[in-house]
Design a protein around this motif. Structure first.
Motif, PDB file in Angstrom:
ATOM      1  N   LEU A   1      20.682   3.441  14.115  1.00 18.82           N
ATOM      2  CA  LEU A   1      19.472   3.604  15.208  1.00 18.82           C
ATOM      3  C   LEU A   1      19.233   1.739  16.030  1.00 18.82           C
ATOM      4  O   LEU A   1      19.142   2.535  16.897  1.00 18.82           O
TER       5      LEU A   1
ATOM      6  N   ARG B   1      21.369   3.119  18.792  1.00 17.96           N
ATOM      7  CA  ARG B   1      21.851   4.133  20.013  1.00 17.96           C
ATOM      8  C   ARG B   1      20.207   3.564  21.358  1.00 17.96           C
ATOM      9  O   ARG B   1      20.912   3.674  22.126  1.00 17.96           O
ATOM     10  N   LEU B   2      19.343   2.686  20.001  1.00 19.47           N
ATOM     11  CA  LEU B   2      18.880   1.761  20.542  1.00 19.47           C
ATOM     12  C   LEU B   2      19.186   1.277  22.274  1.00 19.47           C
ATOM     13  O   LEU B   2      18.601   1.275  23.239  1.00 19.47           O
TER      14      LEU B   2
ATOM     15  N   LYS C   1      10.202  -4.185  11.731  1.00 19.96           N
ATOM     16  CA  LYS C   1      10.912  -2.577  11.912  1.00 19.96           C
ATOM     17  C   LYS C   1      10.189  -1.729  11.479  1.00 19.96           C
ATOM     18  O   LYS C   1       9.069  -1.943  10.979  1.00 19.96           O
ATOM     19  N   PRO C   2      10.468  -0.361  12.078  1.00 22.05           N
ATOM     20  CA  PRO C   2      11.574   0.709  12.452  1.00 22.05           C
ATOM     21  C   PRO C   2      10.980   0.200  14.179  1.00 22.05           C
ATOM     22  O   PRO C   2       9.850  -0.249  14.949  1.00 22.05           O
ATOM     23  N   VAL C   3      12.134  -0.731  14.719  1.00 23.35           N
ATOM     24  CA  VAL C   3      12.345  -1.005  15.886  1.00 23.35           C
ATOM     25  C   VAL C   3      12.672   0.590  16.494  1.00 23.35           C
ATOM     26  O   VAL C   3      12.950   0.939  17.096  1.00 23.35           O
ATOM     27  N   GLN C   4      11.597  -0.030  18.146  1.00 23.36           N
ATOM     28  CA  GLN C   4      11.062   0.831  18.973  1.00 23.36           C
ATOM     29  C   GLN C   4      12.028   0.874  20.323  1.00 23.36           C
ATOM     30  O   GLN C   4      12.004  -0.044  20.510  1.00 23.36           O
ATOM     31  N   LEU C   5      11.695   1.770  21.360  1.00 26.48           N
ATOM     32  CA  LEU C   5      12.312   1.316  22.662  1.00 26.48           C
ATOM     33  C   LEU C   5      11.160   0.342  22.899  1.00 26.48           C
ATOM     34  O   LEU C   5      11.732  -0.568  24.454  1.00 26.48           O
TER      35      LEU C   5
ATOM     36  N   GLN D   1       9.562   8.869  18.499  1.00 24.70           N
ATOM     37  CA  GLN D   1       9.940   8.635  18.205  1.00 24.70           C
ATOM     38  C   GLN D   1      12.187   8.422  17.778  1.00 24.70           C
ATOM     39  O   GLN D   1      12.630   8.072  19.706  1.00 24.70           O
TER      40      GLN D   1
ATOM     41  N   SER E   1      11.663   4.034   9.686  1.00 21.67           N
ATOM     42  CA  SER E   1      12.589   3.897  10.178  1.00 21.67           C
ATOM     43  C   SER E   1      12.670   5.600  10.789  1.00 21.67           C
ATOM     44  O   SER E   1      13.233   5.947  11.812  1.00 21.67           O
TER      45      SER E   1
END
Lengths: 188, 147
Positions: free
Chosen positions: A23, A26-27, A135-139, B29, B87
């Motif tokens: 993840l 990709r981010l 988390k979850p880490v986002q854009l 997301q 996630s």
């Protein structure tokens, strides 16, 4: 928008979970960063060229040319983003080791955690982390990295001139590291 | 079924998954991270989630069958499962994990065992839903459409 000649920022991501690594990679890639992902704090330190004293001795027999170590150090990392909860070396431990290292302390460090523990967050920030992502880490979180990276880059150019000119141009921090390796060589 | 019908079915199905709480915004997301250079990102990440989850669920089952229950170990697995389900946007699995951790803290064996059943149940549900969703997607692409 940077100039065409600018190299992309290189981010080192550290997380023990394969899922989270995919993840974050990709981010970061979709945000145009060059990415290296490792699964532990000790692998991160290895990548950054920071070995334990004994390992240094083993890796620096007299026959190995100093240039190889310089090459290692020259892997430029502009930001480290690490998970907090990892077995062995936690993200906090890694943060401390980086901030205690002469050659690495100026690299901005960001911590990620799935747990919202204010005392944990404050401790990380007080001990030198630039930011703390839940988390979850986002854009939108990854977008917040830019100012930390730009600050780091301007600090670099202040001290180092143009690192990208190649191996001949070493800044003072590199020289210091080289002297350290040389000192260990002569001990053998 | 023609392309338009398939696409409508896809939209309706996705909407229902959100309405019924199987998925939350985090799933959206993930979609944002998919593009022409990484066209299978969501499927890949969800597959990893399935692998990870099944591993954790097996470990949890074994741990709860032991004579001496290692609550720390159980909590560690539930923590990871909670993290990955959040996630992905697998909201119902995540919620059961939160309950599970509560019972772990209390060292409540019965509570933990019940929760494990709940988590497994929710996991199987969301797995089936996601697999159905991906199948629909494939049908659309095969029929020459796009999502």
């Amino acid at each position: 928008m940077g100039t065409v000649a600018e190299t992309p920022f290189h981010v080192l991501a550290v997380d023990d979970s394969q899922f989270d690594r995919k993840l974050i990679e990709r981010l970061l890639k979709i945000s145009s960063y060059q990415v290296t992902v490792v699964d532990s704090g000790s692998k991160a330190l290895e990548f950054l060229g920071l070995y334990e004293e004994d390992e240094q001795r083993n890796l620096n027999p007299a026959s190995v040319s100093p240039d190889e170590h310089i090459h290692r150090q020259d892997v430029e990392v502009n930001l480290i983003i690490t998970d907090y909860c990892m077995p062995g070396m936690t993200g906090y431990d890694l943060l401390r080791k980086i901030k205690e290292s002469e050659s690495l302390k100026d690299i901005p460090v960001v911590i990620m955690s799935s747990e919202n523990v204010p005392s944990r967050i404050n401790r990380c920030l007080e001990d030198g982390a630039e930011d703390f992502f839940l988390k979850p880490v986002q854009l939108s979180d990854v977008k917040k990295l830019k100012p930390h990276l730009l600050k780091g880059r301007s600090k670099e150019t202040e001290f180092n001139g143009n690192k990208r000119k190649g191996i001949e141009n070493f800044d003072s921090s590199h020289d210091r590291t080289r002297y350290r390796y040389n000192a260990i060589d002569t001990d053998l | 079924m023609d392309l338009v019908q398939l696409q409508r079915q896809f939209v309706d199905y996705t909407t229902s998954l959100f309405n019924e709480g199987f998925l939350d915004d985090q799933f959206n997301q993930l979609q944002q991270l998919q593009d022409e250079s990484n066209p299978d990102f969501v499927v890949e990440v969800v597959s990893l989630f399935f692998e990870d989850s099944e591993r954790h669920l097996n470990e949890l089952t074994q741990s709860l069958e032991q004579q001496n229950i290692d609550f720390k170990r159980i909590d560690a697995h539930v923590h990871q499962l909670k993290g990955s389900s959040s996630s992905i946007g697998a909201q119902r699995v995540q919620k059961e994990c939160i309950n599970f951790r509560g019972y772990c803290e209390e060292k409540n064996i019965e509570g933990c065992r019940k929760c494990l059943q709940q988590v497994k149940h929710e996991y199987v549900l969301v797995k089936n839903k996601l697999e159905t969703l991906f199948k629909l997607e494939q049908q659309i692409i095969a029929a020459g459409g796009s999502i």
